[in-house]
Each structure stands twice: as C-alpha cells, then as structure tokens.
Design an enzyme around this catalytic site. Sequence first.
Site, PDB file in Angstrom:
ATOM      1  N   HIS A  57       0.846  -1.216   0.000  1.00 15.66           N
ATOM      2  CA  HIS A  57       0.000   0.000   0.000  1.00 15.66           C
ATOM      3  C   HIS A  57       0.870   1.250   0.000  1.00 15.66           C
ATOM      4  O   HIS A  57       1.503   1.584   1.005  1.00 15.66           O
ATOM      5  CB  HIS A  57      -0.933   0.013   1.219  1.00 15.66           C
ATOM      6  CG  HIS A  57      -1.963   1.095   1.125  1.00 15.66           C
ATOM      7  ND1 HIS A  57      -3.315   0.842   1.007  1.00 15.66           N
ATOM      8  CD2 HIS A  57      -1.848   2.444   1.096  1.00 15.66           C
ATOM      9  CE1 HIS A  57      -3.973   1.985   0.915  1.00 15.66           C
ATOM     10  NE2 HIS A  57      -3.092   2.982   0.969  1.00 15.66           N
ATOM     11  N   HIS A  59       1.462   5.397  -2.119  1.00 13.41           N
ATOM     12  CA  HIS A  59       0.983   6.438  -3.057  1.00 13.41           C
ATOM     13  C   HIS A  59       2.203   7.070  -3.715  1.00 13.41           C
ATOM     14  O   HIS A  59       2.742   8.067  -3.232  1.00 13.41           O
ATOM     15  CB  HIS A  59       0.156   7.495  -2.324  1.00 13.41           C
ATOM     16  CG  HIS A  59      -1.123   6.945  -1.785  1.00 13.41           C
ATOM     17  ND1 HIS A  59      -2.328   7.069  -2.448  1.00 13.41           N
ATOM     18  CD2 HIS A  59      -1.381   6.228  -0.664  1.00 13.41           C
ATOM     19  CE1 HIS A  59      -3.277   6.457  -1.742  1.00 13.41           C
ATOM     20  NE2 HIS A  59      -2.722   5.938  -0.656  1.00 13.41           N
ATOM     21  N   GLN A 152      -9.474   9.089  -5.924  1.00 12.13           N
ATOM     22  CA  GLN A 152      -9.222   9.758  -4.643  1.00 12.13           C
ATOM     23  C   GLN A 152     -10.390  10.639  -4.182  1.00 12.13           C
ATOM     24  O   GLN A 152     -10.683  10.724  -2.990  1.00 12.13           O
ATOM     25  CB  GLN A 152      -7.947  10.603  -4.770  1.00 12.13           C
ATOM     26  CG  GLN A 152      -7.654  11.550  -3.618  1.00 12.13           C
ATOM     27  CD  GLN A 152      -7.139  10.847  -2.384  1.00 12.13           C
ATOM     28  OE1 GLN A 152      -5.987  10.463  -2.322  1.00 12.13           O
ATOM     29  NE2 GLN A 152      -7.989  10.680  -1.383  1.00 12.13           N
ATOM     30  N   HIS A 210      -9.354   1.487  -0.323  1.00 13.90           N
ATOM     31  CA  HIS A 210      -9.232   2.205   0.939  1.00 13.90           C
ATOM     32  C   HIS A 210     -10.596   2.026   1.606  1.00 13.90           C
ATOM     33  O   HIS A 210     -11.611   2.431   1.038  1.00 13.90           O
ATOM     34  CB  HIS A 210      -8.988   3.693   0.699  1.00 13.90           C
ATOM     35  CG  HIS A 210      -7.585   4.026   0.299  1.00 13.90           C
ATOM     36  ND1 HIS A 210      -7.027   3.590  -0.857  1.00 13.90           N
ATOM     37  CD2 HIS A 210      -6.645   4.781   0.936  1.00 13.90           C
ATOM     38  CE1 HIS A 210      -5.780   4.051  -0.939  1.00 13.90           C
ATOM     39  NE2 HIS A 210      -5.518   4.772   0.136  1.00 13.90           N
ATOM     40  N   GLU A 213     -11.417   4.160   6.400  1.00 12.11           N
ATOM     41  CA  GLU A 213     -10.267   4.863   7.002  1.00 12.11           C
ATOM     42  C   GLU A 213     -10.816   6.050   7.788  1.00 12.11           C
ATOM     43  O   GLU A 213     -10.714   7.209   7.381  1.00 12.11           O
ATOM     44  CB  GLU A 213      -9.270   5.324   5.933  1.00 12.11           C
ATOM     45  CG  GLU A 213      -7.977   5.864   6.555  1.00 12.11           C
ATOM     46  CD  GLU A 213      -6.989   6.405   5.537  1.00 12.11           C
ATOM     47  OE1 GLU A 213      -7.308   6.421   4.338  1.00 12.11           O
ATOM     48  OE2 GLU A 213      -5.892   6.839   5.945  1.00 12.11           O
ATOM     49  N   ASP A 309       2.034   3.198   2.977  1.00  5.61           N
ATOM     50  CA  ASP A 309       1.074   4.239   2.598  1.00  5.61           C
ATOM     51  C   ASP A 309       1.743   5.520   2.094  1.00  5.61           C
ATOM     52  O   ASP A 309       1.523   5.923   0.969  1.00  5.61           O
ATOM     53  CB  ASP A 309       0.122   4.553   3.759  1.00  5.61           C
ATOM     54  CG  ASP A 309      -1.203   5.164   3.302  1.00  5.61           C
ATOM     55  OD1 ASP A 309      -1.392   5.318   2.079  1.00  5.61           O
ATOM     56  OD2 ASP A 309      -2.043   5.467   4.161  1.00  5.61           O
ATOM     57  N   TRP A 315       0.102  13.690   3.568  1.00  8.99           N
ATOM     58  CA  TRP A 315      -0.449  13.009   4.737  1.00  8.99           C
ATOM     59  C   TRP A 315       0.610  12.661   5.785  1.00  8.99           C
ATOM     60  O   TRP A 315       0.289  12.356   6.912  1.00  8.99           O
ATOM     61  CB  TRP A 315      -1.155  11.715   4.291  1.00  8.99           C
ATOM     62  CG  TRP A 315      -2.331  11.979   3.423  1.00  8.99           C
ATOM     63  CD1 TRP A 315      -3.615  12.215   3.850  1.00  8.99           C
ATOM     64  CD2 TRP A 315      -2.366  12.053   1.991  1.00  8.99           C
ATOM     65  NE1 TRP A 315      -4.426  12.432   2.764  1.00  8.99           N
ATOM     66  CE2 TRP A 315      -3.695  12.347   1.616  1.00  8.99           C
ATOM     67  CE3 TRP A 315      -1.406  11.910   0.983  1.00  8.99           C
ATOM     68  CZ2 TRP A 315      -4.079  12.497   0.290  1.00  8.99           C
ATOM     69  CZ3 TRP A 315      -1.789  12.052  -0.334  1.00  8.99           C
ATOM     70  CH2 TRP A 315      -3.115  12.344  -0.678  1.00  8.99           C
TER      71      TRP A 315
HETATM   72 FE   FE2 Z   1      -3.567   5.045   1.095  1.00  6.06          FE
END
Ligand code: FE2
Length: 425
Positions: A57, A59, A152, A210, A213, A309, A315
């Site tokens: 996982h 990005h 997204q 996802h 979350e 992630d 993030w």
């Molecule tokens: Fe993610």
Amino acid sequence: MSFDLIVKGGVLPDGTRADIGITGEKIAAMEPSLSAEAGKIVDAENCLVSPPFVDPHFHMDATLSYGIPRINASGTLLEGISLWGELKPLLTHEAVKERALRYCDWAVSMGLLAIRTHVDTCDERLLAVEALLDVKKTVAPYLDLQLVAFPQDGFYRDPTARQNTIRALEKGVDVVGGIPHFERTMDDGRRSVTELCEIAAQRGLLVDLHCDETDDPLSRHIEQLAYEAQRLGMQGRVAGSHLTSMHSMDNYYVSKLLPMIAEAEVSAIPNPLINVMLQGRHDTFPKRRGLTRVKEMLALGIEVGWGQDCVLDPWYSLGTADMLDVAFMGLHVAQMSHPAEMAKCFEMVTGANARIMHLDHLGLTVGKRASLVVLDAGNPVEALRLRAERVAVVSRGKVVAERPRRDTILDLPGRPKTVNRRHQR
Ligand code: FE2
C-alpha cells in the site's frame, strides 16, 4: 557445477543455514554448503537472508512532495486530501516521474523490491497514471510495481471519476481501487463497493479499496466488501486497506464481521505509521490508536500485511522506504510483543505482502526468482529490533545494492578500545 552468484553463509528466517546458488534470474540451488564456482560471491556469513520486502500500500504519485504547496497543518486525512487537491493541478509528468524514480531508488536500497501503489484517477488528463505507467516500465528490470486505479475524490462524489477510473484500467492499471468512506453518503459508499467489485470481476482484476479509514464505528464498508467478494466468487482476490473504523466498532458486531472476512478470504492491509498519525485526531483523551484489529484477524486465519502508505507527502512528513520501520511501528501499536508475534510481523512485510499482491515468483526456494535481501541481523526479531542494515540486495540475480556492516569503535578513557555491536548473535 557453477553459478553466476552464490549468497554464502546466511541464515534463513526459519533459522536454517543455506548457501543460495543463483543462475540467471533464478534460484538454482539451496544447500547448507555449496562449494561450486561462482561469478560472484556475496558474503552473508551469519546474516539473515530473507525474501525481499514488499509494500502492498503506497501512493507513489504523491511521494516526496512534502511541503508543496504547503504542509498539512491539522494532520488529518481530510486536510491531506484537500492539500493533494491543491497540488494536483501543479503536477507535471516529469516531476511525478522524477519523484517516483527517486523513491524507487530508496526502496531498492532498502531491499524493498515490490510495491503496490495507488494512483489517483480523478483527473481528466490522467497525468499521474501516465507517469506511473512510465515508471513501472522503467523500473521493471529490478522492482515490481503494481498500480491501483484510485478515485481519490470519490468514485461517485467526483463527477468524472467513474469514466476516468475505467480509462485508467484500459491503459493497463492493474488493480481496482476505491474510497467508499469518502463518498457523500454511507449508501453511496456501499454502492461504490458493489460497482467497483463488479468492474474487477468482469475484467479479471484484483480489488484493493481504501476502506473505512475513519474513526467512525458505524463505517462498515468492509462488511459490503466481504459480501461482494463472496457473491462474485472473488475469494483471495480482494483486499481492504486501513479498516481503521474496526478499532472503534462494537465488539459484538466485530465477532460477526471477522468470520465473514475470513470466509470471503479478503485480506487486510493496515498502515500503522499513517493510522496512528491520522486517526484519533478528533479525540480528546483517551485518544484512540485507530489501528485495525490485527491480532484478532490473524487468529482467524485472515491474511494481514503491513503497508507503508505515505512517505513525505500531504499526509505524512517522514518515512524512509524501510518496511522494518513499518513493521516495528505495527508491532508496537498492535501490541505484538511475543517472539512469535514479532517474527510474524517480519513475515507480514515479506511473505504475506507478496501473497496479497499475488507475487508467486517471490520466496526463497529453488526455482523462484533470485530476489532477496541480506540483513545484518541473526534472525527476524533482531532485524526488527535493529532495523538492520541491508548488507546486500539482490534483484533478479543481480546485486543491486551493497553496504558495509555497521559497528562503532569505542575509545573511552580508562577502558580498553572495543567494537560496539548491537547484535546478540
Ligand atoms: Fe492510502
């Protein structure tokens, strides 16, 4: 008999000693001691020799963009999403590709040789999709990149997400993604799970959403995901990423939910660095950790892998492409302190993650692809404790990274000069 490469003197994760003989891109022999000729020998004496690290996982379209155009002041998932929305119009193919390739260099140097990355499909230009398809081709000789079409801004919430997600799949993106908890309503989220699974079933693709979350105990899209995996005959082909709401769910409900996840063979991908950083932000005290129920899922035979992630993006402001950091945080937050549990955490970032991504060619047995990592540690638990140095990384039979083992020479007044090794072996 001769080999192109022998990795000599190492200890496998199960504690057995093996020399590994490599011919071309394959493991040709594994024996306690190989005395054959070799084009090159990697000295792995008393080192842990492991299958490569795998991240299920990530990005990669956002990585290494930290601070552009600003940082995430609240530290929440939602501010991260709106910050990414500010960054998106500024992206160029070249910039996304350059950052992604730089990250791939970090990954390879850390023995991370397979990555599943989500790529944002909420963009008429599909700029990040094109850039990461390009990156995937560039790194293919040494790193497996699997792309997930990730709407997204919401598969329904964004008016063009549906058509652009399908366009991305038609361009060759491998896996179907989604974000049901970001849709406008719980019901839209539920419907998005159904449609995304149907799209994957029709195309013979894997699913990785996802999912839940959030800290909301009533966010239950994982229930629908398990239902659809079962209904569509997609057992073993569906993953739920994050599942943080499960941390806050009612215990009775979870006692019904977990066996359904196990029956549908849906795997779980918690991302401990990010979950513990982003979740619980609306709490006062006590503050929830937000990590899903890892030990409870493992006890029921559910496949669970640790994901990273984010690294240096809207993030998350840290990160090093080191899956040992990820597993180290995971074992703390999930309280997996028994030696067998710690060893399992190591297995999660190697074997389990590869199984989740269906990478059957990885693993340390004769006939598998010769991709492995040599760690300056005696066993998986020590590798975690030390976040051990990667002494050598071999990908497809080639040594792609090497580092000296790291000791400190201590020269203290009144005491004999010594070498400080942090190892117990
Ligand atoms: Fe993610």
